[in-house]
Design a protein around this motif. Structure first.
Motif, PDB file in Angstrom:
ATOM      1  N   LEU A  38       0.828  -1.203   0.000  1.00  0.00           N
ATOM      2  CA  LEU A  38       0.000   0.000   0.000  1.00  0.00           C
ATOM      3  C   LEU A  38       0.864   1.255   0.000  1.00  0.00           C
ATOM      4  CD1 LEU A  38      -2.826  -1.105   2.435  1.00  0.00           C
ATOM      5  CD2 LEU A  38      -3.003  -0.745  -0.040  1.00  0.00           C
ATOM      6  N   ALA A  39       2.003   1.210   0.671  1.00  0.00           N
ATOM      7  CA  ALA A  39       2.913   2.354   0.668  1.00  0.00           C
ATOM      8  C   ALA A  39       3.413   2.630  -0.753  1.00  0.00           C
ATOM      9  CB  ALA A  39       4.093   2.106   1.610  1.00  0.00           C
ATOM     10  N   GLN A  40       3.613   1.574  -1.525  1.00  0.00           N
ATOM     11  CA  GLN A  40       4.041   1.750  -2.925  1.00  0.00           C
ATOM     12  C   GLN A  40       2.946   2.411  -3.758  1.00  0.00           C
ATOM     13  OE1 GLN A  40       5.151  -2.245  -3.974  1.00  0.00           O
ATOM     14  NE2 GLN A  40       7.200  -2.024  -3.118  1.00  0.00           N
ATOM     15  N   LEU A  41       1.714   2.319  -3.291  1.00  0.00           N
ATOM     16  CA  LEU A  41       0.589   2.974  -3.970  1.00  0.00           C
ATOM     17  C   LEU A  41       0.318   4.360  -3.373  1.00  0.00           C
ATOM     18  CD1 LEU A  41      -1.796  -0.093  -4.233  1.00  0.00           C
ATOM     19  CD2 LEU A  41      -0.428   0.930  -6.070  1.00  0.00           C
ATOM     20  N   ARG A  42       1.268   4.852  -2.604  1.00  0.00           N
ATOM     21  CA  ARG A  42       1.253   6.193  -2.007  1.00  0.00           C
ATOM     22  C   ARG A  42       0.368   6.341  -0.770  1.00  0.00           C
ATOM     23  NH1 ARG A  42       0.813   9.491  -7.484  1.00  0.00           N
ATOM     24  NH2 ARG A  42       2.718   8.756  -8.458  1.00  0.00           N
ATOM     25  N   VAL A  43       0.034   5.239  -0.114  1.00  0.00           N
ATOM     26  CA  VAL A  43      -0.638   5.356   1.174  1.00  0.00           C
ATOM     27  C   VAL A  43       0.402   5.876   2.160  1.00  0.00           C
ATOM     28  CG1 VAL A  43      -1.723   4.099   3.082  1.00  0.00           C
ATOM     29  CG2 VAL A  43      -2.314   3.538   0.722  1.00  0.00           C
ATOM     30  N   GLU A  44       0.033   6.895   2.919  1.00  0.00           N
ATOM     31  CA  GLU A  44       0.938   7.490   3.893  1.00  0.00           C
ATOM     32  C   GLU A  44       0.614   6.937   5.277  1.00  0.00           C
ATOM     33  OE1 GLU A  44       0.962  11.772   3.606  1.00  0.00           O
ATOM     34  OE2 GLU A  44       0.562  11.640   1.452  1.00  0.00           O
ATOM     35  N   TYR A  45       1.641   6.660   6.062  1.00  0.00           N
ATOM     36  CA  TYR A  45       1.491   6.094   7.400  1.00  0.00           C
ATOM     37  C   TYR A  45       2.105   7.033   8.429  1.00  0.00           C
ATOM     38  CZ  TYR A  45       0.400   1.721   5.033  1.00  0.00           C
ATOM     39  OH  TYR A  45      -0.176   0.760   4.252  1.00  0.00           O
ATOM     40  N   TYR A  46       1.314   7.373   9.436  1.00  0.00           N
ATOM     41  CA  TYR A  46       1.760   8.251  10.513  1.00  0.00           C
ATOM     42  C   TYR A  46       1.536   7.555  11.843  1.00  0.00           C
ATOM     43  CZ  TYR A  46       1.825  11.750   6.870  1.00  0.00           C
ATOM     44  OH  TYR A  46       2.100  12.426   5.713  1.00  0.00           O
ATOM     45  N   LEU A  47       2.556   7.583  12.692  1.00  0.00           N
ATOM     46  CA  LEU A  47       2.480   6.916  13.993  1.00  0.00           C
ATOM     47  C   LEU A  47       2.550   7.921  15.126  1.00  0.00           C
ATOM     48  CD1 LEU A  47       4.383   4.829  12.020  1.00  0.00           C
ATOM     49  CD2 LEU A  47       3.357   3.458  13.808  1.00  0.00           C
ATOM     50  N   CYS A  48       1.792   7.654  16.150  1.00  0.00           N
ATOM     51  CA  CYS A  48       1.607   8.548  17.294  1.00  0.00           C
ATOM     52  C   CYS A  48       2.773   8.450  18.283  1.00  0.00           C
ATOM     53  CB  CYS A  48       0.303   8.171  17.987  1.00  0.00           C
ATOM     54  SG  CYS A  48      -0.017   9.068  19.500  1.00  0.00           S
ATOM     55  N   GLU A  49       3.457   9.571  18.479  1.00  0.00           N
ATOM     56  CA  GLU A  49       4.551   9.615  19.450  1.00  0.00           C
ATOM     57  C   GLU A  49       4.043   9.434  20.882  1.00  0.00           C
ATOM     58  OE1 GLU A  49       6.370  13.393  18.382  1.00  0.00           O
ATOM     59  OE2 GLU A  49       7.998  12.301  17.400  1.00  0.00           O
ATOM     60  N   ILE A  50       2.854   9.940  21.168  1.00  0.00           N
ATOM     61  CA  ILE A  50       2.297   9.797  22.518  1.00  0.00           C
ATOM     62  C   ILE A  50       2.110   8.320  22.871  1.00  0.00           C
ATOM     63  CG2 ILE A  50       0.221  10.178  23.945  1.00  0.00           C
ATOM     64  CD1 ILE A  50      -0.021  12.943  22.608  1.00  0.00           C
ATOM     65  N   THR A  51       1.632   7.530  21.927  1.00  0.00           N
ATOM     66  CA  THR A  51       1.446   6.093  22.190  1.00  0.00           C
ATOM     67  C   THR A  51       2.775   5.446  22.564  1.00  0.00           C
ATOM     68  OG1 THR A  51      -0.468   5.908  20.734  1.00  0.00           O
ATOM     69  CG2 THR A  51       0.756   3.886  21.172  1.00  0.00           C
ATOM     70  N   PHE A  52       3.822   5.779  21.825  1.00  0.00           N
ATOM     71  CA  PHE A  52       5.139   5.202  22.127  1.00  0.00           C
ATOM     72  C   PHE A  52       5.587   5.630  23.522  1.00  0.00           C
ATOM     73  CE2 PHE A  52       5.066   3.962  17.840  1.00  0.00           C
ATOM     74  CZ  PHE A  52       6.118   3.094  17.598  1.00  0.00           C
ATOM     75  N   SER A  53       5.422   6.891  23.832  1.00  0.00           N
ATOM     76  CA  SER A  53       5.847   7.420  25.127  1.00  0.00           C
ATOM     77  C   SER A  53       5.057   6.789  26.274  1.00  0.00           C
ATOM     78  CB  SER A  53       5.670   8.941  25.128  1.00  0.00           C
ATOM     79  OG  SER A  53       5.963   9.475  26.388  1.00  0.00           O
ATOM     80  N   ARG A  54       3.749   6.764  26.174  1.00  0.00           N
ATOM     81  CA  ARG A  54       2.900   6.236  27.261  1.00  0.00           C
ATOM     82  C   ARG A  54       3.104   4.747  27.504  1.00  0.00           C
ATOM     83  NH1 ARG A  54      -2.819   9.436  26.431  1.00  0.00           N
ATOM     84  NH2 ARG A  54      -2.049  11.421  27.219  1.00  0.00           N
ATOM     85  N   ASN A  55       3.498   4.026  26.466  1.00  0.00           N
ATOM     86  CA  ASN A  55       3.707   2.580  26.595  1.00  0.00           C
ATOM     87  C   ASN A  55       5.184   2.215  26.745  1.00  0.00           C
ATOM     88  OD1 ASN A  55       0.982   1.180  26.217  1.00  0.00           O
ATOM     89  ND2 ASN A  55       0.992   2.714  24.589  1.00  0.00           N
ATOM     90  N   ASN A  56       6.023   3.238  26.945  1.00  0.00           N
ATOM     91  CA  ASN A  56       7.470   3.023  27.116  1.00  0.00           C
ATOM     92  C   ASN A  56       8.068   2.177  25.998  1.00  0.00           C
ATOM     93  OD1 ASN A  56       7.675   4.494  29.601  1.00  0.00           O
ATOM     94  ND2 ASN A  56       6.676   2.764  30.595  1.00  0.00           N
TER      95      ASN A  56
END
Length: 92
Positions: A38-56
């Motif tokens: 899907l990324a090759q078809l230009r789907v963009e993916y964004y990940l939440c920094e807060i989730t990473f921080s809150r879950n260590n």
């Protein structure tokens, strides 16, 4: 465009050890192959920094793919996108 926060970030990690999803049972490699397609078809993916921080979860646990990008807040990014006319579809 896909914004992942909460449990949704697990699909973009190198492994699930030390995360709340460590016992999850699914074919992670097959799923990520689809993400890459899907990324090759230009789907963009964004990940939440807060989730990473809150879950260590260290940021270096993220798979090393150039198409994976950070947003400070997944929920905030969703709100901004909805204001621009994007639809929110919750999966899971």
């Amino acid at each position: 465009m896909l914004v992942a926060h909460g449990a949704g970030v697990q699909f973009f990690l190198k492994d699930l050890e030390g995360t709340p999803w460590a016992s999850a049972q699914y074919d992670r490699e097959a799923l990520f192959r689809r993400v890459k397609q899907l990324a090759q078809l230009r789907v963009e993916y964004y990940l939440c920094e807060i989730t990473f921080s809150r879950n260590n979860i260290p940021k270096d646990k993220l798979l090393p793919e150039a198409f994976l990008k950070w947003v400070p807040s997944g929920v905030g990014a969703l709100g901004e996108l909805q204001a621009k006319g994007y639809a929110y579809i919750k999966v899971g």
